[in-house]
Write an enzyme that holds these catalytic residues in place. Structure first.
Site, PDB file in Angstrom:
ATOM      1  N   SER A 191       0.774  -1.306   0.056  1.00 12.26           N
ATOM      2  CA  SER A 191      -0.070   0.093   0.058  1.00 12.26           C
ATOM      3  C   SER A 191       0.823   1.077   0.051  1.00 12.26           C
ATOM      4  O   SER A 191       1.929   1.159   0.372  1.00 12.26           O
ATOM      5  CB  SER A 191      -0.909  -0.040   1.178  1.00 12.26           C
ATOM      6  OG  SER A 191      -1.629   1.302   1.424  1.00 12.26           O
ATOM      7  N   TYR A 204      -2.434  -0.517  10.152  1.00  8.01           N
ATOM      8  CA  TYR A 204      -2.512  -0.995   8.878  1.00  8.01           C
ATOM      9  C   TYR A 204      -1.142  -0.737   8.193  1.00  8.01           C
ATOM     10  O   TYR A 204      -0.346  -1.759   7.497  1.00  8.01           O
ATOM     11  CB  TYR A 204      -3.666  -0.410   8.022  1.00  8.01           C
ATOM     12  CG  TYR A 204      -3.659  -0.734   6.532  1.00  8.01           C
ATOM     13  CD1 TYR A 204      -3.925  -1.950   6.048  1.00  8.01           C
ATOM     14  CD2 TYR A 204      -3.323   0.245   5.717  1.00  8.01           C
ATOM     15  CE1 TYR A 204      -4.334  -2.297   4.746  1.00  8.01           C
ATOM     16  CE2 TYR A 204      -3.695   0.084   4.235  1.00  8.01           C
ATOM     17  CZ  TYR A 204      -3.686  -0.993   3.732  1.00  8.01           C
ATOM     18  OH  TYR A 204      -3.898  -1.459   2.623  1.00  8.01           O
TER      19      TYR A 204
HETATM   20  N1  NAP Z   1      -8.698  -0.337  -1.965  1.00  5.91           N
HETATM   21  C1  NAP Z   1      -7.446   0.199  -1.668  1.00  5.91           C
HETATM   22  O1  NAP Z   1      -7.737   1.696  -1.754  1.00  5.91           O
HETATM   23  C2  NAP Z   1      -6.227  -0.268  -1.601  1.00  5.91           C
HETATM   24  C3  NAP Z   1      -5.024   0.561  -1.344  1.00  5.91           C
HETATM   25  C4  NAP Z   1      -3.975   0.167  -1.087  1.00  5.91           C
HETATM   26  C5  NAP Z   1      -3.865  -1.169  -0.790  1.00  5.91           C
HETATM   27  N2  NAP Z   1      -4.657  -1.931  -0.800  1.00  5.91           N
HETATM   28  C6  NAP Z   1      -4.499  -3.234  -0.755  1.00  5.91           C
HETATM   29  O2  NAP Z   1      -4.778  -3.905  -1.781  1.00  5.91           O
HETATM   30  C7  NAP Z   1      -5.240  -5.314  -1.442  1.00  5.91           C
HETATM   31  C8  NAP Z   1      -6.883  -5.953  -1.831  1.00  5.91           C
HETATM   32  O3  NAP Z   1      -7.629  -4.931  -1.267  1.00  5.91           O
HETATM   33  P1  NAP Z   1      -9.055  -4.538  -2.004  1.00  5.91           P
HETATM   34  O4  NAP Z   1      -8.652  -3.146  -2.160  1.00  5.91           O
HETATM   35  O5  NAP Z   1      -9.024  -5.363  -3.269  1.00  5.91           O
HETATM   36  O6  NAP Z   1      -9.942  -4.695  -1.021  1.00  5.91           O
HETATM   37  P2  NAP Z   1     -11.513  -5.792  -1.112  1.00  5.91           P
HETATM   38  O7  NAP Z   1     -12.070  -5.345  -2.443  1.00  5.91           O
HETATM   39  O8  NAP Z   1     -11.979  -5.553   0.234  1.00  5.91           O
HETATM   40  O9  NAP Z   1     -10.646  -7.054  -1.197  1.00  5.91           O
HETATM   41  C9  NAP Z   1     -10.047  -7.881  -0.095  1.00  5.91           C
HETATM   42  C10 NAP Z   1     -10.121  -9.263  -0.238  1.00  5.91           C
HETATM   43  O10 NAP Z   1      -9.203  -9.729   0.912  1.00  5.91           O
HETATM   44  C11 NAP Z   1      -9.821 -11.143   1.320  1.00  5.91           C
HETATM   45  N3  NAP Z   1      -9.912 -11.287   2.599  1.00  5.91           N
HETATM   46  C12 NAP Z   1     -10.190 -10.559   3.678  1.00  5.91           C
HETATM   47  N4  NAP Z   1     -10.151 -11.008   4.540  1.00  5.91           N
HETATM   48  C13 NAP Z   1      -9.518 -12.196   4.476  1.00  5.91           C
HETATM   49  C14 NAP Z   1      -9.309 -13.341   5.215  1.00  5.91           C
HETATM   50  N5  NAP Z   1      -9.282 -13.281   6.513  1.00  5.91           N
HETATM   51  N6  NAP Z   1      -8.898 -14.633   4.847  1.00  5.91           N
HETATM   52  C15 NAP Z   1      -8.854 -14.738   3.626  1.00  5.91           C
HETATM   53  N7  NAP Z   1      -9.200 -13.603   2.467  1.00  5.91           N
HETATM   54  C16 NAP Z   1      -9.540 -12.467   3.158  1.00  5.91           C
HETATM   55  C17 NAP Z   1     -11.361 -10.712   0.623  1.00  5.91           C
HETATM   56  O11 NAP Z   1     -11.933 -12.161   0.510  1.00  5.91           O
HETATM   57  P3  NAP Z   1     -12.933 -12.712   1.520  1.00  5.91           P
HETATM   58  O12 NAP Z   1     -13.809 -11.616   2.335  1.00  5.91           O
HETATM   59  O13 NAP Z   1     -13.932 -13.470   0.675  1.00  5.91           O
HETATM   60  O14 NAP Z   1     -12.352 -13.482   2.437  1.00  5.91           O
HETATM   61  C18 NAP Z   1     -11.238 -10.019  -0.545  1.00  5.91           C
HETATM   62  O15 NAP Z   1     -11.176 -10.982  -1.707  1.00  5.91           O
HETATM   63  C19 NAP Z   1      -5.142  -5.451   0.391  1.00  5.91           C
HETATM   64  O16 NAP Z   1      -3.903  -6.106   0.660  1.00  5.91           O
HETATM   65  C20 NAP Z   1      -5.212  -4.001   0.580  1.00  5.91           C
HETATM   66  O17 NAP Z   1      -4.634  -3.624   1.741  1.00  5.91           O
HETATM   67  C21 NAP Z   1      -6.076  -1.633  -1.304  1.00  5.91           C
END
Ligand code: NAP
Length: 242
Positions: A137, A150
């Protein structure tokens, strides 16, 4: 017969992980898809043009990261790409006010599970000359207030990625950390706990955010580099994100 290319992706039920599964499958990869929501994994399987192995599991639980790697290897016989995208920002808020009881589980997912996934995938990736992509991130480089736990986990992930790259590069394994900025996924709704998806509306943030497909395309670009080129770290921000 040409060997099929395979990718294991965590966080495949939503956002960046899901978009990466769609992107890589579109380029011919068979996908091992990890997430807790089995219905979403089944829907993904129906959508992908290549083989999709649903691997339901909670990565914050001990042993699950190793287990999903084992199951993918058993089914596919090898792994060319591993993408650790599962993560969340729960425990958000000022230190002292934020719900710190969720921090151990948040660190277990955002940091420990990605480390354990890496450990389990190291040998198979050495065998294939493969690529590991860890989704960090911008807060792992440039922390913001209210995201202390985080940011701590993502800083940890950055240190881990940099160290492991120097080890595993010798084995022909490429390790890349991708640091997205604000991306239009379910990330914010998971923090809010309201189940409402983010709205792709610049008025929400005051700028046009990244799309999960933008980050997925970056993963594809990293993977596409010639075998002797390791993109060590990549930071993507929305153009108007300050
Ligand atoms: N969106 C942003 O602005 C942003 C910015 C920087 C970095 N990121 C990073 O990008 C990555 C993906 O996030 P996203 O933005 O795509 O969010 P998202 O749409 O909420 O997706 C998160 C994913 O993580 C899975 N997950 C959550 N808890 C879990 C658990 N205990 N065991 C297994 N899987 C789990 C969820 O699947 P289930 O709920 O089905 O388990 C979902 O597939 C993360 O590492 C996040 O920190 C996001």
């Amino acid at each position: 017969m040409t060997k099929r290319r395979t990718a294991l992706i965590t966080g495949a039920t939503s956002g960046i992980g899901r978009a990466t599964a769609v992107h890589l499958a579109g380029r011919g990869y068979d996908i091992a898809a990890v997430g807790r929501r089995s219905d979403r994994l089944a829907a993904l399987r129906g959508e992908l043009p290549t083989a999709c192995l649903p691997l339901p599991g909670d990565l914050s639980e001990a042993g699950v990261a190793e287990q999903v790697v084992c199951e993918a290897l058993e089914a596919f016989g090898g792994l060319d790409v591993v993408v650790a995208a599962a993560g969340h920002g729960r425990g958000y808020g000022p230190v002292g006010e934020a719900d710190h009881r969720v921090w151990p589980a948040a660190v277990a997912l955002n940091l420990t599970a990605a480390m354990q996934l890496t450990a389990a995938a190291a040998e198979p990736l050495r065998g294939s000359g493969g690529t590991l992509v860890l989704i960090g991130s911008v807060f792992g480089v440039d922390p913001a207030p209210d995201y202390a736990a985080y940011a701590a986990a993502k800083h940890g992930l950055r240190g881990f990625a940099r160290s492991v790259r120097r080890e595993k590069g010798m084995d022909g394994v490429r390790i890349c950390l991708i640091n997205p900025g604000t991306t239009n996924t379910e990330f914010a709704s998971v923090i809010r706990g309201d189940g409402e998806p983010m709205v792709h509306d610049p008025s929400v943030w005051g700028f046009e955010p990244l799309l999960p497909e933008d980050v997925a395309a970056a993963v594809g670009w990293v993977v596409d580099q010639p075998a002797h080129v390791n993109v060590e770290e990549l930071t993507l921000r929305a153009t108007r994100d300050r």
